[in-house]
Structures are given as structure tokens and as C-alpha cells.
Design a protein around this motif. Structure first.
Motif, PDB file in Angstrom:
ATOM      1  N   CYS A  45      32.777  28.968  33.683  1.00 29.15           N
ATOM      2  CA  CYS A  45      33.911  29.074  32.764  1.00 29.15           C
ATOM      3  C   CYS A  45      34.482  30.478  32.720  1.00 29.15           C
ATOM      4  O   CYS A  45      35.342  30.781  31.891  1.00 29.15           O
ATOM      5  CB  CYS A  45      33.505  28.636  31.360  1.00 29.15           C
ATOM      6  SG  CYS A  45      32.311  29.747  30.547  1.00 29.15           S
ATOM      7  N   SER A  46      34.028  31.364  33.591  1.00 27.25           N
ATOM      8  CA  SER A  46      34.549  32.718  33.658  1.00 27.25           C
ATOM      9  C   SER A  46      34.613  33.140  35.119  1.00 27.25           C
ATOM     10  O   SER A  46      33.871  32.625  35.964  1.00 27.25           O
ATOM     11  CB  SER A  46      33.684  33.700  32.865  1.00 27.25           C
ATOM     12  OG  SER A  46      32.362  33.721  33.360  1.00 27.25           O
ATOM     13  N   ILE A  59      36.632  22.532  34.784  1.00 26.73           N
ATOM     14  CA  ILE A  59      35.270  23.018  34.884  1.00 26.73           C
ATOM     15  C   ILE A  59      34.322  21.851  34.693  1.00 26.73           C
ATOM     16  O   ILE A  59      34.695  20.799  34.154  1.00 26.73           O
ATOM     17  CB  ILE A  59      34.955  24.119  33.843  1.00 26.73           C
ATOM     18  CG1 ILE A  59      35.197  23.587  32.418  1.00 26.73           C
ATOM     19  CG2 ILE A  59      35.781  25.362  34.103  1.00 26.73           C
ATOM     20  CD1 ILE A  59      34.804  24.567  31.330  1.00 26.73           C
ATOM     21  N   SER A  63      28.566  23.795  33.484  1.00 31.07           N
ATOM     22  CA  SER A  63      28.873  25.221  33.385  1.00 31.07           C
ATOM     23  C   SER A  63      28.879  25.719  31.943  1.00 31.07           C
ATOM     24  O   SER A  63      28.737  26.917  31.710  1.00 31.07           O
ATOM     25  CB  SER A  63      30.231  25.506  34.036  1.00 31.07           C
ATOM     26  OG  SER A  63      31.269  24.834  33.341  1.00 31.07           O
ATOM     27  N   VAL A  64      29.032  24.823  30.971  1.00 31.11           N
ATOM     28  CA  VAL A  64      29.051  25.246  29.559  1.00 31.11           C
ATOM     29  C   VAL A  64      27.887  24.638  28.789  1.00 31.11           C
ATOM     30  O   VAL A  64      27.879  24.662  27.550  1.00 31.11           O
ATOM     31  CB  VAL A  64      30.398  24.861  28.898  1.00 31.11           C
ATOM     32  CG1 VAL A  64      31.540  25.661  29.486  1.00 31.11           C
ATOM     33  CG2 VAL A  64      30.664  23.364  29.039  1.00 31.11           C
ATOM     34  N   LEU A  96      41.480  22.096  31.995  1.00 29.65           N
ATOM     35  CA  LEU A  96      41.854  23.274  31.210  1.00 29.65           C
ATOM     36  C   LEU A  96      43.331  23.619  31.310  1.00 29.65           C
ATOM     37  O   LEU A  96      43.863  24.289  30.431  1.00 29.65           O
ATOM     38  CB  LEU A  96      41.038  24.490  31.684  1.00 29.65           C
ATOM     39  CG  LEU A  96      39.517  24.343  31.664  1.00 29.65           C
ATOM     40  CD1 LEU A  96      38.863  25.604  32.206  1.00 29.65           C
ATOM     41  CD2 LEU A  96      39.025  24.055  30.250  1.00 29.65           C
ATOM     42  N   ILE A 112      39.819  27.297  26.661  1.00 31.77           N
ATOM     43  CA  ILE A 112      38.581  26.694  27.179  1.00 31.77           C
ATOM     44  C   ILE A 112      37.719  26.195  26.027  1.00 31.77           C
ATOM     45  O   ILE A 112      37.119  25.115  26.105  1.00 31.77           O
ATOM     46  CB  ILE A 112      37.826  27.711  28.049  1.00 31.77           C
ATOM     47  CG1 ILE A 112      38.716  28.191  29.198  1.00 31.77           C
ATOM     48  CG2 ILE A 112      36.540  27.119  28.584  1.00 31.77           C
ATOM     49  CD1 ILE A 112      38.097  29.273  30.059  1.00 31.77           C
ATOM     50  N   VAL A 116      36.449  22.305  25.548  1.00 25.93           N
ATOM     51  CA  VAL A 116      35.025  21.943  25.488  1.00 25.93           C
ATOM     52  C   VAL A 116      34.711  21.238  24.174  1.00 25.93           C
ATOM     53  O   VAL A 116      33.931  20.272  24.141  1.00 25.93           O
ATOM     54  CB  VAL A 116      34.158  23.202  25.675  1.00 25.93           C
ATOM     55  CG1 VAL A 116      32.688  22.885  25.442  1.00 25.93           C
ATOM     56  CG2 VAL A 116      34.353  23.775  27.077  1.00 25.93           C
ATOM     57  N   CYS A 147      34.075  32.790  27.523  1.00 24.39           N
ATOM     58  CA  CYS A 147      34.729  32.258  28.713  1.00 24.39           C
ATOM     59  C   CYS A 147      36.122  32.856  28.898  1.00 24.39           C
ATOM     60  O   CYS A 147      36.714  33.398  27.971  1.00 24.39           O
ATOM     61  CB  CYS A 147      34.820  30.730  28.648  1.00 24.39           C
ATOM     62  SG  CYS A 147      33.198  29.911  28.630  1.00 24.39           S
TER      63      CYS A 147
END
Length: 298
Positions: A45-46, A59, A63-64, A96, A112, A116, A147
């Protein structure tokens, strides 16, 4: 009988042709839609995401996962944060936004975080605790602060620059022999050397400016000949007031100080009255000290 057979055969052929045309057209439309834009799936996310202009940026839930776990744990709602983290990890895609029609762009952490939050909410996880909305807000805040993505368009083409020496069209004139706009005559020269603002200003001439020649050194003997005074040597000195009428310098003292007249006594001699006064003062002082000491002893 034969006419009916021919008609039936023709109708079947037309029906098959129409169906084939519809299927072919639908396939072409579907292929065109699919190739118009793709999806760029990031595993974090980054960082930086490369994709074509117009591609959807997404994403993965994995990832989160840890950010969702931390946000649910910090919510203070007795949330089963491991359950919420595992539920979001099963989400394959969280959209996103899109890659802009430019060389690059960015997707803010707030965007983001909101995406999420909605993805966790859509999972209908039973691990959000006693206050699911508060847990979701905590997850959103955690993701937003951690993020942020930078998008780079891989198919961006910079606009072509005009070739050097070309003249851009000027507003306010059309050139040629026709009349100008806004009441300006056609032969009005808006810039020197041209007509109707389409010419160039003539180059400036800097040939008459004095310049020093590099690498040319002048010997000291040439700059200061042997028989000529050095620079500053003939400057007026302090205490002078110019030249006299005879042509010579009139040197005068800065003041008019004179020695004072003396009384004829030899300098530095001590006179007898002064000596007697000193002796008397010493005797009086000794007597006073003696008297004071005797009184203190008694």
C-alpha cells in the motif's frame, strides 16, 4: 411446393447470418472494452506503481493485513483482530483509483484508508468487536497514516516542443495585405523588423563596449617608467594648502605653539620653604601618632 421449400431455405440462411453477425459484433465489443483499460495490482500500500494511463490501481488484502490487525487491536472494542485480519487477507483486490493521463500522480493515504475500511465492512467479519463502526474507523485511521502510492504512467508521451527558430503565431494580426484585427492597420509593425507582429527584433550591437583582453600582461616598467612618479607619489601632504604664487609648495606648521617664558629659576630645584613645610608636617604627624598609641595602651 417448390416455392415453399425455397422460401424456407432462404429464411434459414438469413437467420443463421443474422445470428453470426450478432455474435461476431458482440465479441468485438467485448474485446474492445477489455483492452481499453487494465488493472495494476500492487502488492503493497506504499511505494511506486507503474501502469498505463487509465489503468485501475488496486492492492491486495494481504498487503494491509497487519495494518487491519493493528487498527482493530487499538480500537478498544474487544475486537477479535486476528479474525478481522484473516478476513481482509482473503480479499484479492481493493480498488483505489486510476492512473491519471499524465506522467505521474499519487494516491493519498486517506483514499487508501477509506477503501480498506469499505473492504473490511464488505467482508461482514464477526471479529469487529462490540462496536464495529468504531473498529472500522480505527482501521481506516491506521491505514491512512501508513499508506500512500505514487503512480507512474508507462505509456505517457511528452508533447513535442516547437523547433528552434520557428515563430509562434501572434494574436492581433493576420499578416499579408489584409486588414488587421481590433482596428489595427495591416501594415502596422508591432515588432521591429517585421510586419503585424510576426518579425524578430534585430540583434543588439555590443562591439563598442570596452573589454579586457585575456592573457595580456603589461610589464611594470611599461606601466611605471623610471623617470615618472609612481601613482600617489605627487599627492598633497598633510599640512600643506596648495601651491604658492612662486610655484613652490608652501609648507606651514599645523599650529602656532610657542614656549612659555620662565621666571629664571633653575628647573627641578626644591626651595627652602617647601623643605621646612615638609619637615614640620612630618613632626606633627609623628606626635599625633605617639599620643594616639599611648592613649590606647593606657
Amino acid at each position: 411446393m417448390r416455392k415453399n421449400t425455397i422460401w424456407q431455405t432462404t429464411r434459414k440462411a438469413l437467420t443463421v447470418t443474422a445470428l453470426a453477425t450478432m455474435v461476431t459484433g458482440g465479441a468485438l465489443l467485448t474485446a474492445g472494452t477489455a483492452s481499453a483499460a487494465g488493472t495494476t495490482l500492487a502488492n503493497a500500500c506504499s511505494g511506486t506503481v507503474n501502469g498505463g494511463m487509465g489503468d485501475t490501481v488496486a492492492i491486495t488484502g494481504t498487503s494491509v493485513k497487519e495494518l487491519v490487525r493493528a487498527g482493530a487491536r487499538e480500537a478498544g472494542t474487544l475486537a477479535l483482530y486476528d479474525v478481522a485480519a484473516n478476513d481482509i487477507a482473503n480479499v484479492n483486490r481493493i480498488d483505489l483509483g486510476a492512473v491519471p493521463n499524465a506522467a505521474g500522480g499519487s494516491i493519498d493515504g486517506k483514499v487508501i484508508g477509506a477503501a480498506v475500511k469499505q473492504a473490511v465492512k464488505n467482508t461482514k467479519s464477526w471479529g469487529l468487536g462490540l462496536n464495529p463502526e468504531k473498529t472500522l474507523n480505527s482501521i481506516e485511521h491506521k491505514v491512512a497514516g501508513s499508506c500512500g502510492l505514487t503512480t507512474v504512467a508507462t505509456n505517457y508521451v511528452a508533447p513535442a516542443l516547437p523547433n528552434p527558430g520557428t515563430t509562434a503565431p501572434q494574436q492581433g494580426g493576420t499578416g499579408g495585405t489584409g486588414g488587421g484585427t481590433n482596428g489595427a492597420p495591416s501594415n502596422s509593425n508591432l515588432l521591429p523588423g517585421g510586419s503585424n507582429g510576426t518579425g524578430h527584433a534585430p540583434p543588439r550591437d555590443y562591439g563598442n563596449l570596452p573589454v579586457a583582453q585575456p592573457g595580456v600582461a603589461v610589464a611594470p616598467g611599461v606601466r611605471y617608467p623610471a623617470n615618472s612618479p609612481l601613482p600617489g607619489e605627487g599627492a598633497p601632504q598633510y599640512g600643506t594648502d596648495g601651491q604658492t604664487g612662486q610655484g613652490g609648495p608652501d609648507v606651514r606648521n599645523a599650529g602656532n605653539a610657542e614656549a612659555l617664558a620662565t621666571d629664571g629659576l633653575p628647573g627641578g630645584d626644591v626651595q627652602l620653604p617647601m623643605l621646612l613645610a615638609v619637615l614640620v608636617l612630618a613632626g606633627v604627624t609623628a606626635a599625633l601618632v605617639r599620643t594616639w598609641v599611648l592613649r590606647r595602651v593606657a
